[in-house]
Design a protein around this motif. Structure first.
Motif, PDB file in Angstrom:
ATOM      1  N   GLU A   1       0.754  -1.472  -0.036  1.00 54.93           N
ATOM      2  CA  GLU A   1       0.295  -0.120  -0.417  1.00 54.93           C
ATOM      3  C   GLU A   1       0.763   1.476   0.190  1.00 54.93           C
ATOM      4  OE1 GLU A   1      -2.803  -0.195   3.218  1.00 54.93           O
ATOM      5  OE2 GLU A   1      -4.220  -1.857   2.555  1.00 54.93           O
ATOM      6  N   LEU A   2       1.886   1.067   0.547  1.00 58.03           N
ATOM      7  CA  LEU A   2       2.947   2.537   0.517  1.00 58.03           C
ATOM      8  C   LEU A   2       3.668   2.571  -0.694  1.00 58.03           C
ATOM      9  CD1 LEU A   2       3.986   4.676   2.520  1.00 58.03           C
ATOM     10  CD2 LEU A   2       5.244   3.191   3.274  1.00 58.03           C
ATOM     11  N   VAL A   3       3.339   2.994  -1.050  1.00 55.18           N
ATOM     12  CA  VAL A   3       4.453   3.435  -2.672  1.00 55.18           C
ATOM     13  C   VAL A   3       4.979   4.265  -2.287  1.00 55.18           C
ATOM     14  CG1 VAL A   3       4.277   3.280  -5.558  1.00 55.18           C
ATOM     15  CG2 VAL A   3       2.420   1.627  -3.752  1.00 55.18           C
ATOM     16  N   VAL A   4       7.054   4.309  -2.671  1.00 50.28           N
ATOM     17  CA  VAL A   4       7.930   5.488  -2.772  1.00 50.28           C
ATOM     18  C   VAL A   4       8.230   5.117  -4.366  1.00 50.28           C
ATOM     19  CG1 VAL A   4       9.559   6.600  -2.014  1.00 50.28           C
ATOM     20  CG2 VAL A   4       7.794   5.560  -0.464  1.00 50.28           C
ATOM     21  N   LYS A   5       8.397   6.772  -4.702  1.00 52.87           N
ATOM     22  CA  LYS A   5       8.949   6.597  -6.084  1.00 52.87           C
ATOM     23  C   LYS A   5       9.723   7.360  -5.888  1.00 52.87           C
ATOM     24  CE  LYS A   5       7.679   6.858 -10.852  1.00 52.87           C
ATOM     25  NZ  LYS A   5       6.058   7.182 -12.264  1.00 52.87           N
ATOM     26  N   VAL A   6      10.830   6.686  -7.033  1.00 56.15           N
ATOM     27  CA  VAL A   6      12.320   7.691  -6.856  1.00 56.15           C
ATOM     28  C   VAL A   6      12.836   8.214  -8.183  1.00 56.15           C
ATOM     29  CG1 VAL A   6      14.686   8.215  -5.794  1.00 56.15           C
ATOM     30  CG2 VAL A   6      12.801   6.937  -4.635  1.00 56.15           C
ATOM     31  N   TYR A   7      13.119   9.821  -8.413  1.00 53.49           N
ATOM     32  CA  TYR A   7      13.721  10.047  -9.978  1.00 53.49           C
ATOM     33  C   TYR A   7      14.948  10.581  -9.883  1.00 53.49           C
ATOM     34  CZ  TYR A   7       8.248  11.121 -10.928  1.00 53.49           C
ATOM     35  OH  TYR A   7       7.069  10.576 -10.699  1.00 53.49           O
ATOM     36  N   GLU A   8      15.760   9.531 -10.308  1.00 48.75           N
ATOM     37  CA  GLU A   8      17.236   9.710 -11.050  1.00 48.75           C
ATOM     38  C   GLU A   8      18.372  10.017 -12.121  1.00 48.75           C
ATOM     39  OE1 GLU A   8      17.905   6.933  -6.365  1.00 48.75           O
ATOM     40  OE2 GLU A   8      18.354   5.815  -8.676  1.00 48.75           O
ATOM     41  N   ASP A   9      19.214  10.389 -12.496  1.00 46.29           N
ATOM     42  CA  ASP A   9      19.647  10.440 -13.109  1.00 46.29           C
ATOM     43  C   ASP A   9      21.018   9.971 -12.867  1.00 46.29           C
ATOM     44  OD1 ASP A   9      22.661  10.348 -15.303  1.00 46.29           O
ATOM     45  OD2 ASP A   9      20.312  11.709 -15.998  1.00 46.29           O
TER      46      ASP A   9
ATOM     47  N   ARG B   1      11.666  18.522 -11.360  1.00 46.93           N
ATOM     48  CA  ARG B   1      13.079  19.571 -11.462  1.00 46.93           C
ATOM     49  C   ARG B   1      14.162  19.763 -11.571  1.00 46.93           C
ATOM     50  NH1 ARG B   1       8.620  20.619 -13.124  1.00 46.93           N
ATOM     51  NH2 ARG B   1       7.460  22.108 -13.228  1.00 46.93           N
ATOM     52  N   GLY B   2      14.351  18.344 -10.708  1.00 44.38           N
ATOM     53  CA  GLY B   2      15.903  18.175 -10.625  1.00 44.38           C
ATOM     54  C   GLY B   2      16.228  16.560 -10.198  1.00 44.38           C
ATOM     55  N   THR B   3      16.772  16.102  -9.975  1.00 45.95           N
ATOM     56  CA  THR B   3      17.332  14.529  -9.188  1.00 45.95           C
ATOM     57  C   THR B   3      17.991  14.976  -8.361  1.00 45.95           C
ATOM     58  OG1 THR B   3      18.844  14.509 -10.409  1.00 45.95           O
ATOM     59  CG2 THR B   3      16.504  13.824 -11.218  1.00 45.95           C
ATOM     60  N   PRO B   4      17.991  13.940  -7.183  1.00 50.06           N
ATOM     61  CA  PRO B   4      17.012  13.359  -6.931  1.00 50.06           C
ATOM     62  C   PRO B   4      15.982  13.940  -6.400  1.00 50.06           C
ATOM     63  CG  PRO B   4      18.577  13.346  -4.919  1.00 50.06           C
ATOM     64  CD  PRO B   4      19.049  14.048  -5.945  1.00 50.06           C
ATOM     65  N   SER B   5      14.498  13.425  -7.103  1.00 51.58           N
ATOM     66  CA  SER B   5      13.607  13.189  -6.376  1.00 51.58           C
ATOM     67  C   SER B   5      12.520  12.440  -5.924  1.00 51.58           C
ATOM     68  CB  SER B   5      12.152  14.725  -7.419  1.00 51.58           C
ATOM     69  OG  SER B   5      13.015  15.819  -7.865  1.00 51.58           O
ATOM     70  N   MET B   6      11.664  12.801  -4.996  1.00 52.13           N
ATOM     71  CA  MET B   6      10.919  11.936  -4.631  1.00 52.13           C
ATOM     72  C   MET B   6       9.201  11.968  -4.230  1.00 52.13           C
ATOM     73  SD  MET B   6      11.390   9.547  -0.615  1.00 52.13           S
ATOM     74  CE  MET B   6      12.348   9.594  -0.870  1.00 52.13           C
ATOM     75  N   GLU B   7       8.815  11.018  -4.624  1.00 56.24           N
ATOM     76  CA  GLU B   7       7.232  11.337  -4.428  1.00 56.24           C
ATOM     77  C   GLU B   7       6.213   9.437  -3.272  1.00 56.24           C
ATOM     78  OE1 GLU B   7       5.375  11.333  -8.407  1.00 56.24           O
ATOM     79  OE2 GLU B   7       4.808   9.438  -8.635  1.00 56.24           O
TER      80      GLU B   7
ATOM     81  N   PRO C   1       4.286  14.252  -4.414  1.00 55.38           N
ATOM     82  CA  PRO C   1       5.635  14.823  -4.354  1.00 55.38           C
ATOM     83  C   PRO C   1       6.102  15.002  -3.153  1.00 55.38           C
ATOM     84  CG  PRO C   1       4.849  15.916  -6.092  1.00 55.38           C
ATOM     85  CD  PRO C   1       3.609  15.341  -5.408  1.00 55.38           C
ATOM     86  N   VAL C   2       7.477  14.923  -2.626  1.00 62.65           N
ATOM     87  CA  VAL C   2       8.040  15.198  -1.664  1.00 62.65           C
ATOM     88  C   VAL C   2       8.783  17.071  -1.549  1.00 62.65           C
ATOM     89  CG1 VAL C   2      10.508  15.327   0.234  1.00 62.65           C
ATOM     90  CG2 VAL C   2       8.718  13.195  -0.634  1.00 62.65           C
ATOM     91  N   LYS C   3       7.845  17.947  -1.044  1.00 65.82           N
ATOM     92  CA  LYS C   3       8.022  19.442  -1.396  1.00 65.82           C
ATOM     93  C   LYS C   3       9.235  19.251  -0.647  1.00 65.82           C
ATOM     94  CE  LYS C   3       3.546  20.585  -1.061  1.00 65.82           C
ATOM     95  NZ  LYS C   3       2.067  21.277  -1.279  1.00 65.82           N
ATOM     96  N   GLU C   4      10.239  20.863  -1.360  1.00 67.50           N
ATOM     97  CA  GLU C   4      11.331  21.249  -0.854  1.00 67.50           C
ATOM     98  C   GLU C   4      11.406  21.561   0.483  1.00 67.50           C
ATOM     99  OE1 GLU C   4      15.168  22.620  -1.556  1.00 67.50           O
ATOM    100  OE2 GLU C   4      13.912  21.936  -3.161  1.00 67.50           O
TER     101      GLU C   4
END
Length: 234
Positions: A63-71, A194-200, A205-208
């Motif tokens: 049920e808990l979903v963490v998405k990570v954005y990376e390069d 808008r930049g990596t890493p980012s997470m939701e 979205p996890v805010k600044e």
């Protein structure tokens, strides 16, 4: 006034990250706290998501979903995945506490594209998690040689038991997953990132102001706990 596309903004952030004086693609706040645990985490489910561009690690029904954005070439991503909370998230995915998703961009250039292609090839062998860790562990060394090269990536794969064989080597050398690489990069470009890493977390979205979750285990634990009381964003 010149208007820049989201891809141009991402590329500009990434280009700044390559300057020696900067810490990474996007500031992470405090220095890392040594989250990386020693030793392997053991077997963990890993598969291509239904959207065709996201890699899912852990129980896809969690049920808990963490998405990570990376390069893969982003220094801040390497910090997150080595001394930040990336390893903690992976451990939670391995124990079934959450579903961990990876959205891989390659806006930092050819080395990133080669790395994402290799990671997708490793997924076919059930070794994405292993190569993902090896890529970030080896990022600094790769940068000193000009970025991720085909031979360099095959060298990293050599450190992972059962990964290298004819099909994997061919996929890496011939960029067999180039369509995935481009589709994943385009998906990141269309996202809110808008930049990596980012997470939701559960689609939010996890805010600044909450970015300490990227490098502080206690902050991450509190944030995930609070997410349980928030309905998922569809």
């Amino acid at each position: 006034m010149q208007v820049r596309s989201r891809r141009q903004v991402l590329a500009a952030i990434g280009a700044a990250a390559l300057a020696p004086a900067t810490a990474g693609c996007l500031p992470l706040g405090r220095p890392g706290e040594g989250e990386r645990e020693a030793g392997p985490i053991g077997p963990v489910a890993q598969a291509l998501g239904s959207d065709g561009t996201t890699i899912v690690v852990g129980d896809p029904s969690a049920e808990l979903v963490v998405k990570v954005y990376e390069d893969p070439s982003c220094p801040a991503c390497a910090e997150f995945e080595t001394t930040g909370t990336g390893p903690r998230l992976l451990g939670m995915a391995a124990t079934g506490d959450l579903q961990l998703q990876f959205a891989l961009g390659s806006f930092l250039g050819p080395g990133s594209k080669r790395a994402v292609n290799a990671l997708r090839a490793a997924l076919d062998k059930g070794k994405f998690v292993d190569l993902h860790q090896a890529v970030y562990d080896g990022q600094a060394s790769a940068k000193r040689r000009g970025g991720f090269s085909t031979d360099g990536l095959l060298g990293l794969a050599d450190t992972i038991e059962g990964l290298r064989d004819g099909s994997f080597d061919d996929a890496v050398r011939a960029a067999r997953h180039r369509q995935f690489v481009e589709a994943a990069d385009q998906a990141l470009g269309r996202s809110w990132v808008r930049g990596t890493p980012s997470m939701e977390v559960n689609g939010w979205p996890v805010k600044e102001g909450d970015r300490d979750v990227m490098d502080d285990g206690g902050a991450l634990r509190r944030y995930l706990k609070s997410a349980e009381d928030r309905p998922p964003r569809r």
